[in-house]
Design an enzyme around this catalytic site. Structure first.
Site, PDB file in Angstrom:
ATOM      1  N   HIS A  99       9.337  -5.039 -11.277  1.00 29.78           N
ATOM      2  CA  HIS A  99       8.679  -6.208 -10.694  1.00 29.78           C
ATOM      3  C   HIS A  99       8.449  -7.256 -11.765  1.00 29.78           C
ATOM      4  O   HIS A  99       8.108  -6.945 -12.895  1.00 29.78           O
ATOM      5  CB  HIS A  99       7.380  -5.855  -9.974  1.00 29.78           C
ATOM      6  CG  HIS A  99       6.362  -5.123 -10.799  1.00 29.78           C
ATOM      7  ND1 HIS A  99       6.505  -3.806 -11.178  1.00 29.78           N
ATOM      8  CD2 HIS A  99       5.173  -5.534 -11.314  1.00 29.78           C
ATOM      9  CE1 HIS A  99       5.454  -3.425 -11.875  1.00 29.78           C
ATOM     10  NE2 HIS A  99       4.623  -4.477 -11.983  1.00 29.78           N
ATOM     11  N   HIS A 101       6.340 -10.724 -12.666  1.00 32.73           N
ATOM     12  CA  HIS A 101       5.131 -11.474 -12.349  1.00 32.73           C
ATOM     13  C   HIS A 101       5.394 -12.960 -12.556  1.00 32.73           C
ATOM     14  O   HIS A 101       5.954 -13.347 -13.584  1.00 32.73           O
ATOM     15  CB  HIS A 101       3.988 -11.087 -13.290  1.00 32.73           C
ATOM     16  CG  HIS A 101       3.566  -9.666 -13.202  1.00 32.73           C
ATOM     17  ND1 HIS A 101       2.449  -9.276 -12.499  1.00 32.73           N
ATOM     18  CD2 HIS A 101       4.087  -8.540 -13.752  1.00 32.73           C
ATOM     19  CE1 HIS A 101       2.302  -7.970 -12.619  1.00 32.73           C
ATOM     20  NE2 HIS A 101       3.283  -7.494 -13.373  1.00 32.73           N
TER      21      HIS A 101
END
Length: 139
Positions: A99, A101
């Site tokens: 992931h 950010h």
């Protein structure tokens, strides 16, 4: 992966605030935001680390990061953003699913630059720079 929170989000088992979705990538607001508009961009397919991603999927994830950055900044009137990936537990990765950010930033937020992450950075001389660069190129 059955016990992955991000896979559960992709499967629709956990509600989220989606800001972008296509066949391969999902982006949604972080429920533990560092700033208003803090957005996570993930591949829908489970991969733990960036180096586990097929190159085409990595390109799709980071193209989405690229495309959403202006939108995130505009939505919360941010002056800038920090874009970050914690790649593995030793780097601070808390969810073992790739992931990225997108964290909206301002000069007043008290946040630090990336060089503030490490308390004891190494001293590296020119020979070591050359050795490390060669090792990376040769891999």
């Amino acid at each position: 992966m059955a016990d992955c929170i991000f896979c559960s989000i992709v499967d629709g088992d956990i509600p989220n605030h989606t800001v972008y979705e296509d066949d391969d990538v999902l982006a949604f607001l972080d429920v533990n935001p560092l700033a208003r508009g803090h957005t996570l961009v993930i591949p829908k397919e489970h991969h733990e680390r960036v180096n586990d991603l097929p190159a085409d999927l990595a390109a799709d994830v980071f193209a989405t990061v690229h495309d959403l950055t202006d939108d995130v900044e505009a939505a919360v009137n941010a002056e800038a953003t920090t874009i970050a990936v914690n790649n593995g537990p030793a780097a601070g990765q808390e969810v073992p699913h790739v992931h990225a950010h997108i964290v909206p930033r301002s000069e007043a937020d008290g946040g630090k630059p990336v060089h503030a992450l490490i308390d004891n950075p190494p001293e590296v001389d020119d020979d070591e720079f050359a050795d490390v660069a060669a090792a990376i190129r040769d891999d």
